[in-house]
Design an enzyme around this catalytic site. Structure first.
Site, PDB file in Angstrom:
ATOM      1  N   ARG A 209       0.819  -1.215   0.000  1.00  0.00           N
ATOM      2  CA  ARG A 209       0.000   0.000   0.000  1.00  0.00           C
ATOM      3  C   ARG A 209       0.851   1.263   0.000  1.00  0.00           C
ATOM      4  O   ARG A 209       0.497   2.259   0.622  1.00  0.00           O
ATOM      5  CB  ARG A 209      -0.937   0.024   1.214  1.00  0.00           C
ATOM      6  CG  ARG A 209      -1.940  -1.101   1.259  1.00  0.00           C
ATOM      7  CD  ARG A 209      -2.976  -0.918   0.166  1.00  0.00           C
ATOM      8  NE  ARG A 209      -4.108  -1.813   0.352  1.00  0.00           N
ATOM      9  CZ  ARG A 209      -5.249  -1.460   0.944  1.00  0.00           C
ATOM     10  NH1 ARG A 209      -5.420  -0.261   1.400  1.00  0.00           N
ATOM     11  NH2 ARG A 209      -6.218  -2.333   1.053  1.00  0.00           N
TER      12      ARG A 209
ATOM     13  N   ARG B 100      -2.968   6.915   1.322  1.00  0.00           N
ATOM     14  CA  ARG B 100      -3.350   8.097   2.093  1.00  0.00           C
ATOM     15  C   ARG B 100      -2.306   8.643   3.043  1.00  0.00           C
ATOM     16  O   ARG B 100      -2.464   9.749   3.544  1.00  0.00           O
ATOM     17  CB  ARG B 100      -4.637   7.795   2.863  1.00  0.00           C
ATOM     18  CG  ARG B 100      -5.847   7.794   1.959  1.00  0.00           C
ATOM     19  CD  ARG B 100      -7.036   7.243   2.652  1.00  0.00           C
ATOM     20  NE  ARG B 100      -6.771   5.853   2.994  1.00  0.00           N
ATOM     21  CZ  ARG B 100      -7.613   5.086   3.676  1.00  0.00           C
ATOM     22  NH1 ARG B 100      -8.747   5.572   4.106  1.00  0.00           N
ATOM     23  NH2 ARG B 100      -7.304   3.824   3.915  1.00  0.00           N
TER      24      ARG B 100
ATOM     25  N   ARG C 206      -6.568  12.836  -4.418  1.00  0.00           N
ATOM     26  CA  ARG C 206      -7.784  12.154  -3.993  1.00  0.00           C
ATOM     27  C   ARG C 206      -8.919  13.149  -3.719  1.00  0.00           C
ATOM     28  O   ARG C 206     -10.091  12.827  -3.884  1.00  0.00           O
ATOM     29  CB  ARG C 206      -7.434  11.332  -2.747  1.00  0.00           C
ATOM     30  CG  ARG C 206      -8.519  10.564  -2.100  1.00  0.00           C
ATOM     31  CD  ARG C 206      -8.980   9.372  -2.912  1.00  0.00           C
ATOM     32  NE  ARG C 206      -9.907   8.633  -2.090  1.00  0.00           N
ATOM     33  CZ  ARG C 206     -11.140   9.047  -1.847  1.00  0.00           C
ATOM     34  NH1 ARG C 206     -11.595  10.153  -2.382  1.00  0.00           N
ATOM     35  NH2 ARG C 206     -11.943   8.322  -1.058  1.00  0.00           N
TER      36      ARG C 206
ATOM     37  N   ASP D 135      -7.245  -1.811  -7.169  1.00  0.00           N
ATOM     38  CA  ASP D 135      -7.748  -2.518  -5.996  1.00  0.00           C
ATOM     39  C   ASP D 135      -8.057  -3.963  -6.372  1.00  0.00           C
ATOM     40  O   ASP D 135      -8.319  -4.255  -7.539  1.00  0.00           O
ATOM     41  CB  ASP D 135      -9.006  -1.852  -5.436  1.00  0.00           C
ATOM     42  CG  ASP D 135      -9.297  -2.351  -4.028  1.00  0.00           C
ATOM     43  OD1 ASP D 135      -8.670  -1.862  -3.075  1.00  0.00           O
ATOM     44  OD2 ASP D 135     -10.125  -3.273  -3.883  1.00  0.00           O
TER      45      ASP D 135
ATOM     46  N   TYR E  35     -15.268 -10.950   0.310  1.00  0.00           N
ATOM     47  CA  TYR E  35     -15.991  -9.695   0.069  1.00  0.00           C
ATOM     48  C   TYR E  35     -17.282  -9.935  -0.687  1.00  0.00           C
ATOM     49  O   TYR E  35     -18.302  -9.290  -0.419  1.00  0.00           O
ATOM     50  CB  TYR E  35     -15.109  -8.698  -0.692  1.00  0.00           C
ATOM     51  CG  TYR E  35     -14.008  -8.124   0.161  1.00  0.00           C
ATOM     52  CD1 TYR E  35     -14.303  -7.237   1.199  1.00  0.00           C
ATOM     53  CD2 TYR E  35     -12.684  -8.472  -0.031  1.00  0.00           C
ATOM     54  CE1 TYR E  35     -13.303  -6.715   2.003  1.00  0.00           C
ATOM     55  CE2 TYR E  35     -11.670  -7.953   0.761  1.00  0.00           C
ATOM     56  CZ  TYR E  35     -11.987  -7.081   1.783  1.00  0.00           C
ATOM     57  OH  TYR E  35     -11.001  -6.578   2.585  1.00  0.00           O
TER      58      TYR E  35
END
Ligand code: CP3
Length: 358
Positions: free
Chosen positions: A30, A34, A43, A79, A154
């Site tokens: 990652r 962020r 973003r 993703d 998921y």
């Protein structure tokens, strides 16, 4: 192969193949995200899905961490759920993936179409083509996908969860449906990663983030069975194959004979034990606790030393965190981490002693 040729292979790719390296290569799960102010700035102009679907944005975000840090690999900004969205699964990122109609029936499984990357996720292939020529220092690019079982978690639960109870009970209650779904996902991910390879990805990684939810028999029967299909189909690409097994300390024996080049592990699995169980034919990737980036600089170095010592001197270690970096992490800590791994490991070989001795 001549020494010169070996020297030209980027350290990350050499380590995947368990060849000697001038220093231990490092990248960070990652790494685009962020914790970087420049990611947050982009973003703020668009939601996550828009960023991933716009090749110029996806390429820019992929490259952001490489401009700041001397990382040894880039990873495509996307993703694990992106190809499923391309297959028509209605989902949103909030910020974790939320599936509007969780999959519970055979009819839903049968209705899932095959993935045709050029048609369903052309922006991923475009992004790879944009990224490759712009990578600094000849850094290799990793393409990735979700492990079939992690995707099932998921799809069946519909949203992130601690225990993914609905997904696990699905394995027991609807065994054949689960196998059918896993096979379908495994085959789709093989096609997806194959297309990423053709577009220019230089290593392929499958994230099995929720492997640790399963006991070894269920892991083998469900998760691993599908992964074998995926990985077998990808051997012909000739690229290094990486399987990340989160919370997998009880699963190392199960993955020891999986035909991949690298096994990625989290911080709970001692690397020395992992290497012993996996044997000399596999490289390992990991496994600093992402929380260690909050330690004082001196302490951080000791935690890095512990990972390097556990990995040992044999070739075939790629340094990484044990799981994704936290959004609260200071970019300065990442810079210290990357530089220290390089500095400490390039000191080791005798031939390098003069360079460092001044
Ligand atoms: O830098 C990189 O590693 C590449 C980008 C990347 C993302 N997701 C971007 C992302 C990668 C490799 C992933 C993989 C992924 N996605 C995994 C496997 C790795 C892991 O962490 O176990 C999983 C389980 C997912 C599912 C997912 N997507 C979750 C749980 C979340 C929410 C948690 C979070 O980090 O916010 C996402 C959304 C997501 N994927 C974001 C990013 C940067 C945050 C979206 C935003 O900016 O709001």
């Amino acid at each position: 192969m001549s020494v010169q040729q070996v020297g030209k292979i980027p350290p990350f790719l050499a380590a995947c193949r368990r060849q000697p390296v001038p220093y231990t290569p490092i990248w960070v799960m990652r790494q685009a995200g962020r914790y970087l102010p420049e990611y947050r700035a982009l973003r703020s102009k668009g939601d996550f899905a828009t960023l991933t679907r716009t090749p110029e944005f996806a390429a820019e975000v992929t490259l952001q961490p490489l401009r700041r840090f001397q990382l040894d690999a880039a990873i495509l900004f996307s993703d694990i759920m992106t190809p499923l969205q391309g297959m028509g699964v209605d989902l949103t990122f909030e910020p974790g993936p939320v599936v509007r109609e969780p999959i519970r029936t055979d009819a839903q499984i049968d209705a899932l179409p095959e993935l045709v990357p050029e048609r369903d996720v052309p922006f991923v292939l475009e992004s790879i083509k944009l990224i490759r020529p712009n990578l600094p220092r000849g850094t290799p690019l990793i393409g990735f996908a979700g492990g079939p079982f992690t995707l099932l978690c998921y799809l069946v639960c519909g949203r992130p969860s601690k225990e993914f109870g609905a997904a696990r009970s699905f394995l027991y209650a609807q065994r054949q449906s689960a196998e059918r779904l896993l096979d379908k996902l495994g085959d789709a991910m093989a096609v997806y990663l194959g297309a990423q390879a053709a577009a220019g990805a230089q290593a392929l990684m499958l994230f099995e983030s929720w492997a640790g939810l399963l006991a070894p028999p269920e892991f083998q029967r469900f998760a691993l069975r599908a992964v074998r299909r995926t990985m077998a189909a990808l051997r012909s690409t000739g690229l290094p194959l990486i399987y990340y097994v989160n919370q997998g300390s009880a699963l190392m024996e199960s993955v020891a004979d999986l035909d991949v080049d690298v096994i990625g592990v989290d911080w709970r699995s001692p690397l020395g034990t992992v290497r012993r169980v996996l044997g000399p034919e596999k490289a390992v990737q990991g496994n600093l606790d992402p929380a260690a980036l909050f330690a004082e600089p001196r302490d951080l170095e000791r935690h890095v030393d512990a990972v390097l010592d556990a990995a040992g001197p044999a070739p075939g270690h790629i340094f990484n965190l044990g799981h994704g970096i936290w959004p609260e992490t200071s970019p300065d800590a990442v810079a210290r981490l990357v530089d220290y791994v390089h500095e400490r490991t390039s000191r080791a070989p005798a031939s390098k002693a003069e360079e460092v001795g001044t």
